[in-house]
Design an enzyme around this catalytic site. Structure first.
Site, PDB file in Angstrom:
ATOM      1  N   SER A 146     -15.027   4.233  -1.757  1.00 30.00           N
ATOM      2  CA  SER A 146     -13.740   4.358  -1.085  1.00 30.00           C
ATOM      3  C   SER A 146     -12.646   4.291  -2.141  1.00 30.00           C
ATOM      4  O   SER A 146     -12.862   3.755  -3.238  1.00 30.00           O
ATOM      5  CB  SER A 146     -13.561   3.211  -0.083  1.00 30.00           C
ATOM      6  OG  SER A 146     -12.230   3.106   0.370  1.00 30.00           O
ATOM      7  N   TYR A 157     -13.613  -6.036   1.824  1.00 28.98           N
ATOM      8  CA  TYR A 157     -14.051  -4.637   1.839  1.00 28.98           C
ATOM      9  C   TYR A 157     -13.849  -3.996   0.470  1.00 28.98           C
ATOM     10  O   TYR A 157     -14.743  -3.334  -0.059  1.00 28.98           O
ATOM     11  CB  TYR A 157     -13.259  -3.877   2.910  1.00 28.98           C
ATOM     12  CG  TYR A 157     -13.538  -2.397   2.928  1.00 28.98           C
ATOM     13  CD1 TYR A 157     -14.726  -1.911   3.450  1.00 28.98           C
ATOM     14  CD2 TYR A 157     -12.610  -1.479   2.427  1.00 28.98           C
ATOM     15  CE1 TYR A 157     -14.990  -0.545   3.468  1.00 28.98           C
ATOM     16  CE2 TYR A 157     -12.856  -0.130   2.443  1.00 28.98           C
ATOM     17  CZ  TYR A 157     -14.058   0.334   2.962  1.00 28.98           C
ATOM     18  OH  TYR A 157     -14.322   1.679   2.971  1.00 28.98           O
TER      19      TYR A 157
END
Length: 239
Positions: free
Chosen positions: A139, A152
């Site tokens: 990501s 995350y």
């Protein structure tokens, strides 16, 4: 560009979002796809949609090394080999470092990082004899963490580091490793945990199909090329 016709690709997190879009895209390009995810009913629906031709699937929680082994056994049983791993399965939850419950923290770490490692460990023995590709879906959070996504972002930074080290380890054995870092994508990701269906921001995000096209492009690169790190964002994104 290489032809993906007949290649065998294992896709984790394949029941929705980027994983499902990738499975559809690779199948359209002639690949055999092996779908893994926790929601077996959705995998069956996708397999039925694709006509069950060149498709195999297994209900799997990648946090379990035994279940990951079963997924790769399914691939070998169905198609005799594995050429590509797209390690896409992941979860997210937005919130400050003290806002997430212990269970939520464990799920994010165990799915995004540990589950990715289990998937790679099963793929490597099948790839090093013949060569192949590993695509780890990280990501943009793995390049620059933002507020309220620390856990995350930590897992996605780790995935980028994993990919870089694997590239150095496996390239001499004919295995290419790519870290793909998409920005915000309109999927079920973190829905109800910081995202909501009526958010206007969803309209400015990339589509899962955009990321799937990038994965297919990385896999189709000639054998003389490799894509190490690919960061991408929507043209409408302000970040």
């Amino acid at each position: 560009m290489r032809d993906l016709q007949g290649k065998v690709a294992v896709v984790t997190g394949a029941s929705s979002g980027i994983g499902a879009a990738t499975a559809r895209r690779l199948h359209a390009l002639g690949a055999h796809v092996v779908l893994g995810a926790r929601r077996g009913d959705r995998l069956k629906t996708i397999a039925d949609e694709l006509g069950n031709e060149r498709v195999a699937w297994a209900e799997v929680d990648i946090r379990s090394p035994r279940q990951v082994a079963d997924l790769f056994a399914c691939a070998v049983d169905a198609f005799r080999r594995v050429d590509c791993l797209i390690a896409n399965a992941g979860v997210g939850a937005y919130g400050g470092i003290l806002d997430l419950s212990d269970t939520e923290v464990e799920e994010v770490i165990d799915t995004n990082l540990t589950g990715t490692v289990w998937s790679v460990r099963q793929a490597v023995p099948l790839l090093t004899d013949q060569g192949g590709d590993i695509v780890l879906v990280s990501s943009v959070a793995g390049l620059r963490g933002r507020p309220d996504e620390a856990v995350y972002a930590a897992t996605k930074h780790a995935v980028v580091g994993l990919a870089g080290s694997l590239d150095r380890e496996l390239r001499p054995k004919g295995v290419r490793v790519t870290a793909l870092c998409p920005g915000a994508t309109d999927t079920e990701f973190a829905m109800g945990k910081g995202r909501f269906p009526d958010m206007p921001e969803l309209r400015t995000m990339m589509r899962a199909e955009d990321v799937a096209d990038a994965i297919a492009y990385a896999l189709a690169q000639p054998a003389s090329m490799r894509t190490l790190l690919w960061s991408m964002r929507s043209a409408m994104s302000e970040n």
